[in-house]
Every structure is written in C-alpha cells, then in structure tokens.
Scaffold this active site. Structure first.
Site, PDB file in Angstrom:
ATOM      1  N   HIS A 246       0.591  -0.972  -0.194  1.00 51.42           N
ATOM      2  CA  HIS A 246       0.323   0.051  -0.203  1.00 51.42           C
ATOM      3  C   HIS A 246       1.085   1.209   0.430  1.00 51.42           C
ATOM      4  O   HIS A 246       0.056   2.392   0.531  1.00 51.42           O
ATOM      5  CB  HIS A 246      -0.924  -0.283   1.501  1.00 51.42           C
ATOM      6  CG  HIS A 246      -1.505  -1.515   1.622  1.00 51.42           C
ATOM      7  ND1 HIS A 246      -2.908  -1.387   1.092  1.00 51.42           N
ATOM      8  CD2 HIS A 246      -1.140  -2.549   2.582  1.00 51.42           C
ATOM      9  CE1 HIS A 246      -3.447  -2.526   1.501  1.00 51.42           C
ATOM     10  NE2 HIS A 246      -2.380  -3.133   2.285  1.00 51.42           N
TER      11      HIS A 246
ATOM     12  N   SER B 177      14.128  20.530 -17.892  1.00 51.48           N
ATOM     13  CA  SER B 177      12.679  21.152 -18.268  1.00 51.48           C
ATOM     14  C   SER B 177      13.006  22.340 -18.671  1.00 51.48           C
ATOM     15  O   SER B 177      13.701  22.999 -19.121  1.00 51.48           O
ATOM     16  CB  SER B 177      11.706  21.184 -16.994  1.00 51.48           C
ATOM     17  OG  SER B 177      10.884  22.920 -17.348  1.00 51.48           O
TER      18      SER B 177
ATOM     19  N   LYS C  73      15.134  20.966 -12.962  1.00 54.43           N
ATOM     20  CA  LYS C  73      14.642  19.244 -13.427  1.00 54.43           C
ATOM     21  C   LYS C  73      15.482  18.356 -13.638  1.00 54.43           C
ATOM     22  O   LYS C  73      16.337  18.330 -14.619  1.00 54.43           O
ATOM     23  CB  LYS C  73      13.096  19.756 -14.070  1.00 54.43           C
ATOM     24  CG  LYS C  73      11.716  20.813 -13.733  1.00 54.43           C
ATOM     25  CD  LYS C  73      11.456  19.727 -11.716  1.00 54.43           C
ATOM     26  CE  LYS C  73      10.551  18.297 -12.262  1.00 54.43           C
ATOM     27  NZ  LYS C  73       9.625  18.653 -13.278  1.00 54.43           N
TER      28      LYS C  73
ATOM     29  N   GLU D  47       8.747   6.580 -17.561  1.00 57.48           N
ATOM     30  CA  GLU D  47       7.183   7.388 -17.673  1.00 57.48           C
ATOM     31  C   GLU D  47       6.943   7.080 -19.016  1.00 57.48           C
ATOM     32  O   GLU D  47       5.390   6.293 -19.162  1.00 57.48           O
ATOM     33  CB  GLU D  47       7.049   8.579 -17.833  1.00 57.48           C
ATOM     34  CG  GLU D  47       7.010   9.194 -16.437  1.00 57.48           C
ATOM     35  CD  GLU D  47       7.286  10.788 -16.483  1.00 57.48           C
ATOM     36  OE1 GLU D  47       6.955  11.615 -15.484  1.00 57.48           O
ATOM     37  OE2 GLU D  47       7.997  11.429 -17.295  1.00 57.48           O
TER      38      GLU D  47
END
Ligand code: ARG
Length: 461
Positions: free
Chosen positions: A160, A282, A288, A295
């Site tokens: 979890h 970025s 970043k 992803e």
C-alpha cells in the site's frame, strides 16, 4: 503499377481513393521477408506437385530472392496502390520471371493462407526477438541485485506504499528480474504454440492440386505440421492475440517496475539517481531532472494493451473463415511488436544508468516500527500464540509511539533491520544467502534465452 489480381471479371479498375484506404502495403513492409520465405516454400511444394518444372521452380525461387533483396534495400518499394505486400511481391516476381512462369506462383494458394502464414512466421520471429531483449534486461536487474547484495543495502519494503518490513535492495531488484523471466517464459510458450502451418489452406476449402502441405510445414519449421482445417485456418488470428497478450503482459510488468523507479527518482524520495544522459530537463524549470523514459514505457504498456483490446473487438462475433476485417489485426500485430521492442530496449538503456543512493535507502528503514513483525515472530518461537504476540507488540508500539521512542527488543535495544532480513528463513524471502541462491537460479533459467539471443545477434551481424 496497379493491382492485376482480379482483372478479367471487372470492367473498371478499383477507385484510387478506396484502394488507398484499403491498402496495408506500407505496414506490410515489416512482414515482407516472411512472405518471401513462405512463397519460396510454396515453390518447393509446387515443384513436388509437378505444377511447375524444376527449371520454373528455379526461376521463381531466384525471382523471390531478388524481390526479397530489393525490398530489404528498398530498391523495390512496390507501390501503395497494391492492396498488400503479398500482391506486390507476386507482381514483381512476374516482372522478373516473366508472366508465363511468374503467373504460376499463386497456383493452389490464396492471399488468405498466405497472409496467415506470413504473420505467424513474423509473430514467432518477433516474440523471439522480444524474449532476447527481455533476457538482456533481466540480466541487468540481476547484475544490479548482485551488486546491492554484496553491499547488503537495505530499503523499506512496502505494501500500500506504506513501510512494511525491511528488505534488501537486491530483493527488490531480483523481484523485478523474476517478473521479466516469467514474461520470457510466456513469450516462449506463445511462440511454441504457433506450430501449425496455414499454407495450403488456400482460400478456405483447400486445393484440388496435389500439394504436399507437410513439406511446406517442415520447410517453414511448423513442428506440428499443417493446420487441421482450412476454413479455421484462414480466419484464425489467435497468433495475433497471443503475441499481443504476451507483449502487453511484459510491458505491464515493466510499467510497474517503472512506476516505482519514477517515485524513487523524485528528490522527495531520492532512493535512485538517474544519470544525466538518461534524464530529461524542463524547458522552463532549470532544476528539473525527469525520468521520461520510464514514464513513456509505463504509457506504452497502455498502448500495446489497447492494440490487444482492438484485436479482441475485431474478432468478437466475426464469422469464421476470412474477412477483410482481419487485415486490421495484422497492423496491430506489427505495431504491437515494434512498440514492445523499442520499449524494452529503452527501459534497459535507462535502467543501466540509474544508481541507488544506499545511504538514503538505509536511512529510510529506520522507521521505528518496520521490524514489528519480527518481534511478534520471535515471541511465537518462544511459544506465544501469534494473535497474542500481535496484540502484545501492538500494545508496545502504542506505548513507544506515545513516548516518541523506537520499538525495542527484549534486550531493550531498538530492533535492527539488517538482523530482520538475516532472520528470514523461508525460500523466496529477503534472507541474503537464500537470495543469493535465488538470483543464481534465475540466472540459470535465463540461459536458454540468452544463448538464443547470442545466436540471433550472430545471425543478424
Ligand atoms: N489484403 C489482405 C490482408 O493483408 C489479404 C487479402 C485477402 N483478400 C481477399 N479478398 N480474400 O490481410
């Protein structure tokens, strides 16, 4: 060049817009080499049936080899006015071999059995290629596992997303590798199941020519022989479902591994660092460092699963035998294998550039209560019933939490996460020496795929 396939019965050629809509020629370039292989096998069968003479067989075979080479080096790009690669190849063979001999190539076969054979060969080859790439990735996971095992580096194992029990980082890495090894077995099973040759099924009912279907099956390495029923065979696309299912399952597994790495790459967690060459910046935020490859693999899993779903939808309720709808499943197969291959390769590349921040991972296991289960199990070994032990430890946690103190063992010292993993005694647990054996066993299970990958590499070099 326009389609010549059904000329005589028609007064007008097909409408250009409709041919353009219906043509799969561009997608089909991926399966061209497999049509050539199947066509060459068909020539052997025609020769054995004395439909063509030995000389004609030789001419046809040479022409097929030439077209294969022309397609590979793109000197024959066909023409998208062909309905598919099969008709384009036949037309080019006729140009090379002359209409008299070239016109015999299609004797006793139909594009219906031809396309089924080509995509089965293509799917088998694609599954083998994906399995090879996946084996390389699995080894990458296992190599990383061995490195972390030597360091005995720890991290909080979670359920979890909550800290649950201490584990070795190597244990997580082995889990990722075992998952890939399981997917490889599924890829192999699916590939081995494509063992019946559709060639010779012709349009739907077989042929009145004395074609030796066993010969075609043997030459094309369909180990179970010819397909059992021509009508079933021309409409069967189980090989497409099976391939896309195995690819989807592999990518779903990688998407889950990716999800965890993505979270760990965040400075908010900081367990993992991605090297500069695999991170993305970025355009606006100078600080970043994003894990885009992971992803994208996570998203590709959805794309390939969607291709599988599209084929289920195409096939559901479709009467048996051939229907043009089936052409669309070929496209899904080609795209699904290509997406899977690039995803596995990119994942491997990105994974090879990560490193674990061991200090940060170890520090995260210092959650005071992650060893509570060990304390309860120690009490069980001392004769306390588990439920009573659970309640007793729960009570001690409550008191410790109120006092802002760690959970201590009977000796009064805080519980030690490394002792926790060492105390594990069951097979498949995070115990370091059991894990070492498990990693080795997984490596051994990958050997056949690695050997095949090496052979494949040799062949294609
Ligand atoms: N173009 C189709 C395909 O690539 C095969 C054509 C079979 N056509 C036919 N009318 N039976 O799937």
């Amino acid at each position: 060049m326009t389609s010549f396939l059904w000329g005589a019965r028609f007064d007008a050629p097909p409408d250009a817009q409709l041919i353009d809509f219906a043509s799969s020629f561009r997608d089909d370039l991926a399966i061209a080499a497999f049509d050539i292989r199947a066509s060459r096998a068909h020539v052997l069968v025609l020769e054995r049936a004395q439909v063509v003479s030995s000389g004609e067989a030789c001419t046809l075979d040479n022409a097929l080899v030439t077209v294969g080479r022309e397609l590979a080096d793109r000197s024959f790009d066909g023409d998208a006015t062909f309905e598919d690669i099969h008709s384009a190849i036949e037309a080019r063979v006729s140009e090379l071999a002359g209409a008299e001999v070239g016109g015999k190539l299609h004797s006793g076969r139909s594009r219906n059995d031809q396309v089924a054979t080509a995509i089965a060969l293509f799917a088998r080859d694609g599954l083998g290629g994906v399995a090879s790439d996946a084996a390389g990735l699995a080894v990458e996971f296992l190599d990383a596992a061995d490195r972390e095992l030597t360091a005995e580096s720890l991290m909080p194992g979670t359920t979890h997303c909550q800290p649950a029990q201490p584990i070795l980082i190597a244990f997580w890495l082995h889990a990722a590798g075992v998952g890939v090894a399981r997917q490889i077995r599924r890829l192999d099973v699916m590939r081995d199941s494509m063992n019946r040759c559709p060639l010779g099924a012709a349009a739907l009912a077989g042929s009145s020519l004395p074609l030796d279907r066993r010969l075609a099956a043997a030459v094309l390495d369909f180990t179970a022989g010819p397909s059992e029923n021509a009508l079933d065979s021309v409409g069967d696309r189980d090989m497409v479902l099976d391939t896309l299912y195995a690819c989807s399952t592999l990518l779903v597994h990688l998407s889950r591994v990716a999800a965890e790495l993505i979270a760990w790459c965040s400075p908010l967690v900081g367990f993992v660092r991605l090297s500069d060459d695999a991170a993305t910046g970025s355009s606006i935020m100078p600080h970043k460092r994003n894990p885009d490859t992971f992803e994208l693999v996570r998203a590709k899993a959805a794309s390939v699963a969607a291709l599988l779903t599209s084929v289920f939808a195409q096939l559901k309720g479709l009467p048996i035998s051939y229907h043009r709808d089936l052409q669309e499943s070929k496209r899904a197969l080609i795209a699904g294998l290509a997406e899977t291959q690039v995803s596995v390769r990119a994942f491997r590349r990105a994974f090879s550039s990560i490193s674990f921040d061991r200090a940060r991972c170890n520090a995260a296991v210092v959650d005071p209560f992650v060893c509570s289960t060990d304390l309860a199990e120690r009490m069980i070994l001392g004769g306390v019933p588990f439920r009573a032990a659970h309640a007793a430890v729960g009570g001690r946690i409550k008191t410790a939490e109120a006092a802002g103190a760690p959970l201590c063992g009977d000796d009064g010292a805080p519980l030690d996460p490394l002792s926790s993993v060492r105390a594990k005694a069951t097979l498949g647990s995070t115990n370091p020496s059991l894990l070492r054996q498990a990693i080795l066993a997984t490596r051994i299970s990958l050997l056949p795929s690695l050997a095949e990958a090496a052979l494949y590499k040799e062949e294609t070099q």
